[in-house]
Design a protein around this motif. Structure first.
Motif, PDB file in Angstrom:
ATOM      1  N   GLY A 165      47.068  46.042  21.368  1.00 52.81           N
ATOM      2  CA  GLY A 165      46.213  45.139  22.132  1.00 52.81           C
ATOM      3  C   GLY A 165      46.920  43.872  22.579  1.00 52.81           C
ATOM      4  N   GLU A 166      48.024  43.552  21.944  1.00 53.51           N
ATOM      5  CA  GLU A 166      48.719  42.287  22.235  1.00 53.51           C
ATOM      6  C   GLU A 166      49.824  42.432  23.285  1.00 53.51           C
ATOM      7  OE1 GLU A 166      47.854  39.403  21.085  1.00 53.51           O
ATOM      8  OE2 GLU A 166      46.557  39.878  19.395  1.00 53.51           O
ATOM      9  N   PHE A 167      50.172  43.678  23.658  1.00 55.96           N
ATOM     10  CA  PHE A 167      51.339  43.865  24.529  1.00 55.96           C
ATOM     11  C   PHE A 167      50.958  44.581  25.821  1.00 55.96           C
ATOM     12  CE2 PHE A 167      52.851  43.116  20.347  1.00 55.96           C
ATOM     13  CZ  PHE A 167      54.002  42.353  20.514  1.00 55.96           C
ATOM     14  N   ASP A 168      50.984  43.827  26.911  1.00 54.67           N
ATOM     15  CA  ASP A 168      50.729  44.380  28.235  1.00 54.67           C
ATOM     16  C   ASP A 168      51.891  45.298  28.601  1.00 54.67           C
ATOM     17  OD1 ASP A 168      49.915  44.855  30.810  1.00 54.67           O
ATOM     18  OD2 ASP A 168      50.283  42.815  31.545  1.00 54.67           O
ATOM     19  N   LEU A 169      51.588  46.511  29.054  1.00 51.46           N
ATOM     20  CA  LEU A 169      52.648  47.441  29.464  1.00 51.46           C
ATOM     21  C   LEU A 169      52.760  47.502  30.985  1.00 51.46           C
ATOM     22  CD1 LEU A 169      51.889  50.408  27.001  1.00 51.46           C
ATOM     23  CD2 LEU A 169      53.421  48.457  26.659  1.00 51.46           C
ATOM     24  N   GLY A 170      51.799  46.872  31.670  1.00 49.05           N
ATOM     25  CA  GLY A 170      51.754  46.946  33.125  1.00 49.05           C
ATOM     26  C   GLY A 170      50.723  47.956  33.597  1.00 49.05           C
ATOM     27  N   GLU A 171      49.950  48.503  32.657  1.00 49.61           N
ATOM     28  CA  GLU A 171      48.934  49.503  33.007  1.00 49.61           C
ATOM     29  C   GLU A 171      47.853  48.893  33.894  1.00 49.61           C
ATOM     30  OE1 GLU A 171      49.307  48.223  29.950  1.00 49.61           O
ATOM     31  OE2 GLU A 171      47.363  47.452  29.283  1.00 49.61           O
ATOM     32  N   ASN A 172      47.135  49.769  34.602  1.00 55.64           N
ATOM     33  CA  ASN A 172      45.997  49.317  35.394  1.00 55.64           C
ATOM     34  C   ASN A 172      44.744  49.228  34.544  1.00 55.64           C
ATOM     35  OD1 ASN A 172      47.641  51.430  37.438  1.00 55.64           O
ATOM     36  ND2 ASN A 172      47.255  49.378  38.213  1.00 55.64           N
ATOM     37  N   LEU A 173      44.631  50.141  33.573  1.00 55.30           N
ATOM     38  CA  LEU A 173      43.409  50.212  32.779  1.00 55.30           C
ATOM     39  C   LEU A 173      43.725  50.538  31.327  1.00 55.30           C
ATOM     40  CD1 LEU A 173      41.573  52.493  35.342  1.00 55.30           C
ATOM     41  CD2 LEU A 173      40.910  50.136  34.864  1.00 55.30           C
ATOM     42  N   LYS A 174      42.893  49.997  30.437  1.00 57.79           N
ATOM     43  CA  LYS A 174      43.007  50.322  29.020  1.00 57.79           C
ATOM     44  C   LYS A 174      41.811  51.180  28.618  1.00 57.79           C
ATOM     45  CE  LYS A 174      45.460  46.434  26.858  1.00 57.79           C
ATOM     46  NZ  LYS A 174      45.920  45.620  27.994  1.00 57.79           N
ATOM     47  N   VAL A 175      42.090  52.351  28.054  1.00 58.36           N
ATOM     48  CA  VAL A 175      41.022  53.202  27.535  1.00 58.36           C
ATOM     49  C   VAL A 175      41.167  53.240  26.016  1.00 58.36           C
ATOM     50  CG1 VAL A 175      40.101  55.552  27.453  1.00 58.36           C
ATOM     51  CG2 VAL A 175      40.861  54.583  29.629  1.00 58.36           C
ATOM     52  N   ILE A 176      40.098  52.852  25.323  1.00 56.92           N
ATOM     53  CA  ILE A 176      40.119  52.840  23.862  1.00 56.92           C
ATOM     54  C   ILE A 176      39.346  54.053  23.359  1.00 56.92           C
ATOM     55  CG2 ILE A 176      39.762  51.438  21.786  1.00 56.92           C
ATOM     56  CD1 ILE A 176      41.390  50.008  24.001  1.00 56.92           C
ATOM     57  N   LEU A 177      39.934  54.814  22.442  1.00 56.26           N
ATOM     58  CA  LEU A 177      39.233  55.926  21.813  1.00 56.26           C
ATOM     59  C   LEU A 177      38.799  55.497  20.423  1.00 56.26           C
ATOM     60  CD1 LEU A 177      41.408  57.231  23.837  1.00 56.26           C
ATOM     61  CD2 LEU A 177      41.044  59.325  22.549  1.00 56.26           C
ATOM     62  N   LEU A 178      37.546  55.825  20.092  1.00 61.77           N
ATOM     63  CA  LEU A 178      37.036  55.551  18.748  1.00 61.77           C
ATOM     64  C   LEU A 178      36.342  56.825  18.298  1.00 61.77           C
ATOM     65  CD1 LEU A 178      36.455  53.443  16.507  1.00 61.77           C
ATOM     66  CD2 LEU A 178      34.345  52.907  17.700  1.00 61.77           C
ATOM     67  N   SER A 179      36.860  57.460  17.228  1.00 58.28           N
ATOM     68  CA  SER A 179      36.289  58.742  16.822  1.00 58.28           C
ATOM     69  C   SER A 179      35.183  58.526  15.791  1.00 58.28           C
ATOM     70  CB  SER A 179      37.376  59.658  16.261  1.00 58.28           C
ATOM     71  OG  SER A 179      37.856  59.153  15.039  1.00 58.28           O
ATOM     72  N   ILE A 180      34.217  59.422  15.799  1.00 55.50           N
ATOM     73  CA  ILE A 180      33.070  59.303  14.900  1.00 55.50           C
ATOM     74  C   ILE A 180      33.491  59.157  13.418  1.00 55.50           C
ATOM     75  CG2 ILE A 180      31.001  60.530  14.056  1.00 55.50           C
ATOM     76  CD1 ILE A 180      30.676  59.282  16.859  1.00 55.50           C
ATOM     77  N   PRO A 181      34.454  59.980  12.922  1.00 61.13           N
ATOM     78  CA  PRO A 181      34.799  59.845  11.494  1.00 61.13           C
ATOM     79  C   PRO A 181      35.351  58.478  11.093  1.00 61.13           C
ATOM     80  CG  PRO A 181      35.629  61.913  12.379  1.00 61.13           C
ATOM     81  CD  PRO A 181      35.147  61.117  13.542  1.00 61.13           C
ATOM     82  N   GLU A 182      35.789  57.678  12.063  1.00 62.03           N
ATOM     83  CA  GLU A 182      36.316  56.344  11.726  1.00 62.03           C
ATOM     84  C   GLU A 182      35.211  55.388  11.281  1.00 62.03           C
ATOM     85  OE1 GLU A 182      39.348  54.770  14.665  1.00 62.03           O
ATOM     86  OE2 GLU A 182      38.904  56.716  15.537  1.00 62.03           O
ATOM     87  N   GLY A 183      33.972  55.706  11.623  1.00 63.42           N
ATOM     88  CA  GLY A 183      32.863  54.843  11.201  1.00 63.42           C
ATOM     89  C   GLY A 183      32.336  53.984  12.336  1.00 63.42           C
ATOM     90  N   ASP A 184      31.066  53.536  12.180  1.00 62.85           N
ATOM     91  CA  ASP A 184      30.402  52.803  13.265  1.00 62.85           C
ATOM     92  C   ASP A 184      30.636  51.293  13.187  1.00 62.85           C
ATOM     93  OD1 ASP A 184      28.834  52.047  11.123  1.00 62.85           O
ATOM     94  OD2 ASP A 184      27.180  53.386  11.615  1.00 62.85           O
ATOM     95  N   ASP A 185      31.503  50.868  12.253  1.00 66.35           N
ATOM     96  CA  ASP A 185      31.714  49.421  12.061  1.00 66.35           C
ATOM     97  C   ASP A 185      33.011  48.906  12.674  1.00 66.35           C
ATOM     98  OD1 ASP A 185      33.328  50.863  10.362  1.00 66.35           O
ATOM     99  OD2 ASP A 185      33.019  49.557   8.616  1.00 66.35           O
ATOM    100  N   LYS A 186      33.757  49.771  13.382  1.00 64.97           N
ATOM    101  CA  LYS A 186      35.113  49.406  13.768  1.00 64.97           C
ATOM    102  C   LYS A 186      35.225  48.468  14.968  1.00 64.97           C
ATOM    103  CE  LYS A 186      37.001  51.576  10.406  1.00 64.97           C
ATOM    104  NZ  LYS A 186      35.705  51.801   9.698  1.00 64.97           N
ATOM    105  N   VAL A 187      34.214  48.479  15.842  1.00 65.03           N
ATOM    106  CA  VAL A 187      34.310  47.620  17.031  1.00 65.03           C
ATOM    107  C   VAL A 187      34.392  46.151  16.614  1.00 65.03           C
ATOM    108  CG1 VAL A 187      33.123  46.860  19.124  1.00 65.03           C
ATOM    109  CG2 VAL A 187      33.155  49.281  18.535  1.00 65.03           C
ATOM    110  N   ALA A 188      33.522  45.746  15.683  1.00 66.47           N
ATOM    111  CA  ALA A 188      33.519  44.349  15.245  1.00 66.47           C
ATOM    112  C   ALA A 188      34.743  44.034  14.377  1.00 66.47           C
ATOM    113  CB  ALA A 188      32.239  44.047  14.482  1.00 66.47           C
ATOM    114  N   LYS A 189      35.298  45.069  13.711  1.00 65.34           N
ATOM    115  CA  LYS A 189      36.456  44.829  12.840  1.00 65.34           C
ATOM    116  C   LYS A 189      37.753  44.658  13.617  1.00 65.34           C
ATOM    117  CE  LYS A 189      35.233  47.062   8.492  1.00 65.34           C
ATOM    118  NZ  LYS A 189      35.620  48.160   7.595  1.00 65.34           N
ATOM    119  N   TYR A 190      37.850  45.326  14.761  1.00 62.80           N
ATOM    120  CA  TYR A 190      39.068  45.266  15.581  1.00 62.80           C
ATOM    121  C   TYR A 190      38.711  44.788  16.987  1.00 62.80           C
ATOM    122  CZ  TYR A 190      40.846  47.988  11.699  1.00 62.80           C
ATOM    123  OH  TYR A 190      41.200  48.399  10.442  1.00 62.80           O
TER     124      TYR A 190
END
Lengths: 226, 115
Positions: A125-150
């Motif tokens: 999240g801290e390093f721009d690569l020059g991309e046009n868009l960032k797509v974040i994947l969050l899988s169900i087994p990781e838990g529903d609390d991760k958005v606020a944690k990261y």
């Protein structure tokens, strides 16, 4: 002697990222930075996406991992071109690594460049690569609390794919919590449930990709005509 | 662990600026670290020490000044302090802010020894 300066420490990376972005613009390719924890389905998403795009939209993949070329091997058959970057001990890709990969790639012949970042919800999240868009994947087994944690990566997201949605019933999972946490950080990124196993969300994901490509090329055409 | 990359970028800047001023040694470095940046000060301090070895900044004292976050709501024009995981405006509830500070990582000064 005290020397006062105002120097952005990441300026060197950001300048290279800007050059990468310019190269993508000139080639008319849409560059997408895929960011997630390890094991949330980036490579599987790519396998399915490349199969769906093949023929119509040739796509290039740059894969970042600490070690091995396993991911590059998995997508090699379906991608127009693939480059594997082994970062060694580094937990994220740098703009420079992308820049060094570009001369060997035929950007003008492809529609999409997918950059699969090192599996990690923090550092990329801290390093721009020059991309046009960032797509974040969050899988169900990781838990529903991760958005606020990261929060940093989710703040920067252009799209959030909720992967492995077919496992929803196997976990105590609160979808509303994910949505409400995301809306405290990011007003615009769609939250899209996705499953590579059942195909849920695949059509919407492909539609989103085409919309983004059209929007980018449209903006570019306007820019040139002005 | 990207503190290692940040330290390497920081040392590059420091060495170049020190050379431009004909300094022989860097004694102290001051850094402004935004609270929204994902930087752990202790790890950055250790990474800085390690990366500085063999450069004019070896042994330099690194001071990190934390810059608290501040946002400006584009909905109602009020300034507020966001929490890292909640950027909703506490006055009008909108999520439409400009980050005024807290996102930066700025090298602000060097103290050097000259010949």
């Amino acid at each position: 002697m005290k020397i006062n300066v105002v120097k952005n420490v990441l300026k060197a990376n950001d300048l290279v990222a800007e050059k990468n972005r310019q190269a993508f613009r000139e080639a008319g390719i849409l560059a997408i930075n895929l960011i997630s924890s390890p094991g949330s389905g980036k490579t599987t998403l790519l396998e399915k996406t490349l199969a769906a795009l093949s023929g119509r939209d040739p796509s290039i993949v740059i894969v970042g991992d600490l070690q091995t070329s396993r991911d590059a091997e998995r997508v090699a058959d379906r991608a127009f071109q693939v480059t594997q970057i082994n970062t060694g001990m580094s937990c994220h890709l740098y703009a420079n690594q992308i820049a060094s990969s570009l001369p060997a790639l035929d950007l003008e012949q492809a529609s999409f460049l997918f950059i699969e970042n090192v599996g990690n919800l923090v550092c990329p999240g801290e390093f721009d690569l020059g991309e046009n868009l960032k797509v974040i994947l969050l899988s169900i087994p990781e838990g529903d609390d991760k958005v606020a944690k990261y929060p940093t990566v989710f703040r920067a997201a252009d799209l959030v794919l909720l992967t492995k949605i077919d496992l929803l019933d196997a976990f105590q999972y609160d979808l509303k919590r994910v949505e409400s946490d995301l809306r405290k950080l990011n007003a615009v990124a769609p939250l899209l449930p996705f499953s590579a196993t059942t195909g849920a969300g695949m059509e919407d994901w492909l539609k989103w990709l085409q919309q983004q490509k059209a929007a980018k090329l449209g903006a570019q055409a306007r820019f040139i005509s002005e | 662990m990207h503190e290692m990359s940040l330290a390497a970028a920081l040392i590059e800047d420091i060495v170049r600026i020190a050379q431009e001023h004909q300094a022989i040694r860097v004694e102290a470095v001051e850094l402004h670290v935004g609270a929204l940046k994902q930087v752990v000060p202790e790890i950055l301090a250790e990474a800085f020490k390690a990366v500085a070895i063999g450069t004019p900044a070896e042994g330099a004292v690194l001071t990190q000044i934390e810059i608290p976050p501040r946002s400006l709501c584009q909905g109602c024009g009020q300034e507020f302090v966001p929490s890292p995981s909640d950027f909703l405006c506490p006055y009008c509830g909108a999520l439409s802010m400009i980050t005024l500070q807290g996102d930066e990582l700025i090298l602000s000064s060097l103290t050097c020894a000259t010949p």
